[in-house]
Design an enzyme around this catalytic site. Structure first.
Site, short mmCIF file in Angstrom:
data_model
loop_
_atom_site.label_atom_id
_atom_site.label_comp_id
_atom_site.label_asym_id
_atom_site.label_seq_id
_atom_site.Cartn_x
_atom_site.Cartn_y
_atom_site.Cartn_z
N ASP A 502 12.47 41.27 66.99
CA ASP A 502 13.88 41.60 66.79
C ASP A 502 14.19 41.68 65.30
O ASP A 502 13.28 41.63 64.47
CB ASP A 502 14.79 40.57 67.48
CG ASP A 502 14.59 39.17 66.90
OD1 ASP A 502 13.89 39.05 65.88
OD2 ASP A 502 15.14 38.22 67.48
N ASP A 504 15.64 39.62 63.17
CA ASP A 504 15.25 38.47 62.36
C ASP A 504 13.75 38.43 62.15
O ASP A 504 13.26 38.10 61.07
CB ASP A 504 15.71 37.17 63.04
CG ASP A 504 17.22 37.00 62.96
OD1 ASP A 504 17.82 37.69 62.11
OD2 ASP A 504 17.77 36.22 63.74
#
Ligand code: 1YM
Length: 642
Positions: A502, A504
């Site tokens: 994702d 992050d």
């Protein structure tokens, strides 16, 4: 033309033996038969057009990747000469395409071949390695054509019509029994042609990809030459002075240099010899660096910016934040080094050095405000270097006092043999916990990371040592950073970044890769850095072993395979993993950590350079390109987040 038939003459036999040798040992002539060698073939043909541009006769080169991976290259130069060549008894054009090393020496007095590759003699090599080649020439109002198969002439040069203007067009299909793949990468070719266009002021190069239904096309033409090149490299950075500094000298060995300083801390000097990127540097780079150091120190002293008691600025202080392109043309270049991209001609050092000494000092005298801005930055770099040295010494003293200075969060492995040991750098506590439980503690260490991300773009070495996110990584790897980095001291043979798929995760991956690239580069060059590949999906069914899928394509493939075994989609349970934290220790081991089953991606220098560029974009000072990037990539972000 038919009258002269040397088909069975000694020279023709030599020709055939020559091209046969190319087909037997292609690597010797084009480096390799991988995608790199394949792209090299395109460069060889394009280079002949670039030579024609450098000689002043060609203004445009158009490259097309046609359906079926056929390459077409057309220029508007003089056209390859068509008359019978006195030595071979066949047309000069056919000679160029069938006789090895029949480059410039057949070409009258147009001077030396300066563009890249095999110094313009590659046409016959490309011909030998192609299933077929077709050359069309416009010259003296006529249209000529000749054809070849695997290097052998199947149609001698003949007039096929009338023509307006002049030029050469070459189409070829590389031989799929020689090359591993014929799938040209548009972006790779595009990058090289952009580079050639920067290096050849005013030359227009277009590239078009007609393989897909929606064709791609790029056009490059830079009236500013190297100045445009440096502006392009710095487009996302904050500049210390408005326009790049440009110096040039023509003569036996022409030298051209453009320089612009930015507020960043990295040093980006690109060097070219005869348009070839000399990645390993060499004598031209040496001459440039020496002159740069001398000119700035002399200026600083004579203008009292450095006082008598002050030590000289060091080369690295003066190169902090520099972006420069150095381009030289050398008649008989000697290439050395591992990848033959290091210039060896010793005379070039002095040539570049004295030219830069002279022109750059004049420039600084005439532009005192630019000189002042750059020198202020150099002096602050020298102070930071001193601070970093102190920080390093402190770190060294500390580590000699306490024998175990391993970071507290590191769950180390029991083996101490770096060849078999690996460390997983894991984002987040819950994933770190699963990894710790799931690992094989004999050879797998886990280092969980969290906390505020450091902006490497805006930090110098002295800040990195004290950073709570990066310091554990430095200590765990155990080999220091920057100039002190010692690859023989690494504690793990594999440094594996394990992050979620994702935003992050992408963030931490980019940060770590950029950090490794800037501060532990040998680790990447040596192939020690890897990316773990956690699965995105799990397919399960009672009585069936769970099936993990790593990409959307993987999932589709798995569905199809199971369908063939009579298991339909609605009989299967599908789990989508949002993050590593959702997997239990056994699952994590089985899918991502078990050396028998996992897939690791080895990080290459190209990946790292790309990360560095993205990082500059995301963390640098310029807001607009960052916004553009985020907008352009928003769709991926969405995909990753659902
Ligand atoms: C798409 C590829 O090959 N263009 C090209 C090649 C040559 C010339 C012009 C040329 C060179 C000279 C004189 C010279 C070449 N000629 C030779 C050789 N484009 C492409 N355009 N006239 C024309 O160098 O004197 C080799 S390459 F040897 F025949 F002169």
């Amino acid at each position: 033309m038919e009258k002269v038939n040397h088909k069975y003459g000694a020279e023709q036999i030599q020709v055939l033996e020559g091209l046969e040798a190319v087909r037997k040992r292609p690597g010797m002539y084009i480096g390799s038969t991988s995608i790199r060698g394949l792209h090299h073939c395109v460069y060889e043909i394009v280079d002949n057009g670039v030579d024609e541009a450098l000689a002043g006769y060609c203004t445009e080169i158009n490259v097309i990747i046609e359906p079926g991976n056929i390459i077409s290259v057309e220029d508007n130069g003089r056209g390859i000469p068509v008359e019978i060549h006195p030595k071979t008894g066949i047309s000069t054009a056919e000679t160029v395409y069938t006789v090895l090393h029949a480059g410039g020496k057949f070409g009258g007095d147009s001077g030396y071949k300066v563009s890249g590759g095999l110094h313009g003699v590659g046409a016959s090599v490309v011909n030998a390695l192609s299933t077929w080649t077709e050359v069309t020439i416009k010259r003296d109002g006529s249209l000529y054509q000749m054809k070849f198969e695997k290097g052998k002439t199947t149609q001698k040069l003949e007039k096929i019509g009338e023509a307006e203007g002049t030029g050469t067009k070459v189409r070829f299909l590389a031989d799929n029994t020689i090359f591993e793949s014929l799938e040209y990468e548009y972006e790779v070719l595009e990058k090289r042609f952009r580079e050639i266009a920067f290096l050849t002021k005013g030359l227009k190069i277009t590239i078009e990809d007609k393989r897909e239904e929606t064709p791609k096309k790029s056009e490059f033409c830079f009236e500013g030459g190297l100045i445009s090149f440096v502006e392009y490299l710095n487009k996302n950075k904050e500049k210390l002075h408005k326009s790049p500094i440009y110096v040039e000298k023509n003569g036996e060995t022409p030298v051209e240099i453009a320089i612009q300083y930015t507020t960043s801390y990295s040093e980006n000097i690109y060097t070219f010899v005869n348009n070839i990127n000399t990645i390993e540097g060499g004598t031209h780079l040496e001459g440039f660096k020496r002159a740069l150091t001398k000119v700035f120190n002399d200026y600083a002293r004579s203008h009292n910016i450095l006082k008598e008691k002050d030590p000289n600025l060091q080369g690295e202080d003066i190169r902090e934040g520099i972006t420069a392109v150095v381009s030289v043309k050398v008649k008989e270049p000697q290439f050395e080094g591992q990848t033959k991209t290091k210039l060896g001609n010793s005379e070039v050092t002095g040539i570049v050095q004295s030219m830069v000494n002279e022109s750059l000092s004049t420039f600084l005298e005439e532009n005192p405000s630019v000189a002042k801005a750059i020198l202020e930055k150099c002096i602050s770099a020298s102070r930071a270097r001193e601070a970093a040295r102190k920080a390093r010494e402190l770190a060294r003293k500390k580590s000699s006092l306490e024998t175990s200075t391993l970071p507290g969060k590191l769950a180390d492995c029991s083996s101490k043999n770096p060849d078999e040991c690996e460390v997983y750098i894991v984002e987040g506590d819950s994933a770190g916990g699963s990894a710790k439980q799931g690992r094989d503690r004999k050879f797998q260490a886990i280092l969980p990371l969290w906390g505020k991300m450091l902006n490497v773009e805006k930090a110098r070495a002295d800040k990195i040592y004290g950073n709570d996110k990066l310091n554990p990584v430095i200590l765990a790897v155990g080999a220091g950073i920057g100039r002190d980095f010692d690859i023989t001291k690494i504690r793990y043979g594999k440094v594996i970044i394990m992050a979620d798929a994702d935003v992050d995760g992408a963030h931490i991956r980019t940060l770590l890769l950029t950090f490794f690239f800037r501060y532990m580069r040998p680790l990447i060059e040596n192939g020690n850095v890897y990316l773990a590949q956690p699965p995105l999906y799990k397919l399960s069914k009672k009585g069936m072993e769970d099936k993990y899928c790593y990409t959307d394509e993987d999932l589709e493939r798995a569905y199809k395979e199971l369908e063939e075994k009579g298991i339909s989609r609605d009989q299967l349970g599908l789990q989508r993993y949002k993050g590593l934290g959702e997997m239990n220790p056994e699952q994590l081991w089985e899918t991502t950590m078990d050396p028998e089953k996992r897939t690791l991606i080895k990080v290459t220098m190209e990946d790292a350079i790309k990360s560095d560029e993205i990082f500059t974009l995301l963390m640098g000072d310029e807001v607009e390109p960052r916004r553009d990037f985020i907008q352009a990539n928003a769709k991926y972000v969405k995909n990753l987040d659902i």
